[in-house]
Scaffold this motif. Sequence first.
Motif, short mmCIF file in Angstrom:
data_model
loop_
_atom_site.label_atom_id
_atom_site.label_comp_id
_atom_site.label_asym_id
_atom_site.label_seq_id
_atom_site.Cartn_x
_atom_site.Cartn_y
_atom_site.Cartn_z
N UNK A 104 48.41 97.52 -9.23
CA UNK A 104 49.07 95.49 -9.09
C UNK A 104 47.50 94.83 -9.39
N UNK A 105 46.08 95.05 -9.04
CA UNK A 105 46.06 94.01 -8.71
C UNK A 105 45.33 94.02 -10.91
N UNK A 106 45.02 95.09 -11.88
CA UNK A 106 44.43 95.11 -13.22
C UNK A 106 46.39 93.76 -13.10
N UNK A 107 47.38 94.63 -13.23
CA UNK A 107 48.68 93.73 -13.71
C UNK A 107 49.22 92.34 -13.31
N UNK A 108 48.29 91.80 -12.18
CA UNK A 108 48.62 90.31 -11.09
C UNK A 108 48.21 89.55 -12.70
N UNK A 109 49.53 88.40 -12.54
CA UNK A 109 49.45 87.46 -12.97
C UNK A 109 48.78 86.87 -13.74
N UNK A 110 47.48 86.30 -12.38
CA UNK A 110 47.16 85.71 -12.21
C UNK A 110 45.96 85.82 -11.43
N UNK A 111 44.96 85.48 -11.07
CA UNK A 111 43.46 85.50 -10.79
C UNK A 111 44.32 85.47 -8.87
N UNK A 112 44.76 84.21 -8.65
CA UNK A 112 45.26 84.56 -7.36
C UNK A 112 46.01 85.60 -6.83
N UNK A 113 46.96 85.84 -7.24
CA UNK A 113 48.26 86.79 -7.31
C UNK A 113 46.94 87.88 -7.05
N UNK A 114 46.26 88.62 -8.16
CA UNK A 114 45.10 89.49 -8.20
C UNK A 114 44.90 89.83 -6.64
#
Lengths: 325, 224
Positions: free
Chosen positions: A253-263
């Motif tokens: 989920x962290x690796x695939x997050x579209x942005x750093x904020x979402x990560x």
Amino acid sequence: MPDDYSYINTRVRIMRTKLLDGRALDSALASGSYAEFLRVLTETDLAANLRETTGEGAGLGELDKALSRNFYDTSQRVLGFADGDAKREIQTLLMKWDLVNLKTVARGIAGNRGVEAIQGGLIEGGTLKPAALQAAAASTDLPSAAAAIAVSGHPLAKAMRDGAAAYSSSNRLLDLEVALDQGYYRYALGVSRNTSLRRYLTREIDVTNALIARTQKGQTLDPSLFVAGGSLDAAGYSRLAGGDAGGNSDIAAILEAPSLEEAEVAARGTLDRAARNSSAGDPEGVGIIVDFLRRKEIEIAKLRLIARGKFYDLSTEQIRKEVQA
Amino acid sequence: MAGQISPTRSAMLASKASLKTAQSGADLLKRKRDALIGEFFALVKDALAAREELSGVSTGAYTSLFGAKAWDTPEAVESLSLAGSGDYSIDMQIDNLYGVKVPRIEIPERDKTTTFSPINVGARTIQAATDFGGVMDGIVKVAATETKLRRIGEEIKKTSRRVNALEQVLIPGIQDDIRFIRSVLDQREREASFTLKKIKAKLEADAKKDKELLQAKNHGSAAD
């Protein structure tokens, strides 16, 4: 002072009831202005720390200090309940603030910022003795600062010494900071034995490695940034660069997050769950404290967010979105 | 001016030459001003775009900082500011635009490697650090375009002042001088012509008198 968690956890459970619940945060969010937000806060247990925030010319800086003070006071109170191994375990959680202070000292000395600037940036949390920190801040070079920390007998003294040596050979502050961070995790894992704290730290290390991989997306991962002690080995860490989470859904989920904020939102969610699991799975151990300190940190972070939103007159919906992220 | 000039034919020739030079100078300066105005308006578009870009990246950066300070604590975020040396090098060259020295600034490729350990630093803080790198680039871009704009603007003002000085002061002054010299020369010419006429009339009168005297003398001797 008792050395058992049943006493400490009873006290911490009582403290947990005083954390601001959803309703209190909602009324803080619903306040029409920054002044009203402060008034709402003065009706909570935070009131004792808020005296400076309502003075003439007081702004966000004063509130930030008050909220930090509340958090550090709370964590020191928890530490005060403990002794022996329990105290060492709780101290490892508070050493995150020692890390910040040691980095501040190192950055200040390396950047020739002067004693006043360094001392002004030090925080009153953590486990380092203020005298040792002041002596380190007044040092003219990093080996002297490391020596000043070593005199206090602090567990991170060796990491600071290694970091200073790494800085001397490479002249890169990054090497010193990485040595400090790695030293912290080595020490924390050593202290945590086979407890829920170790499981929480393992999760935190996984999240840290995943966040580093996500931050450096599209670049070759720097192997020196790998933090050992999690579920990944060095080879698994290097595979993170290619998006291979090794079947771990939280890391994915962290690796695939579209942005750093979402990560970061994903990382925060994983750590929140890990802290709650620690608490549920280890009711007679350090898990309750891990969860409490995490909740307290999040409570303070949310109050900072709401305060900023109110101070800059953002819409309640915008602030709510950020707080719930 | 007219009072100081000597009203001679050579002074008039010199004044006429000065007038021609001043008029062609004013014409040249007007053309320079027009070209600079063209450059100015072309650059205004770039300057506005650079301002807009800076405003956009600043909003993003401050939003990141807003979140970073809340989630990662203000102390940890501010500690990072002690790390950087504060040095920011740019490659600047000076271009010559219609005689105006304007800076040409090349924004260096940003080093994407972090100078601080990303371990124990929140993604918001890393994002804020990256975003503020963009703000630095934006500030340099705005500084480059606005400095160029200001220099060109100042040069337009200076050129306009010169054109005005030539058209409103120098050229009318020379024209006054020429008018003055011409009127003095005309006056002198009229005086000379009047004097000549007078002399001629006097000479004619004298000649007539001599002739009459001669005739009278001849008439007397014939009677004897």
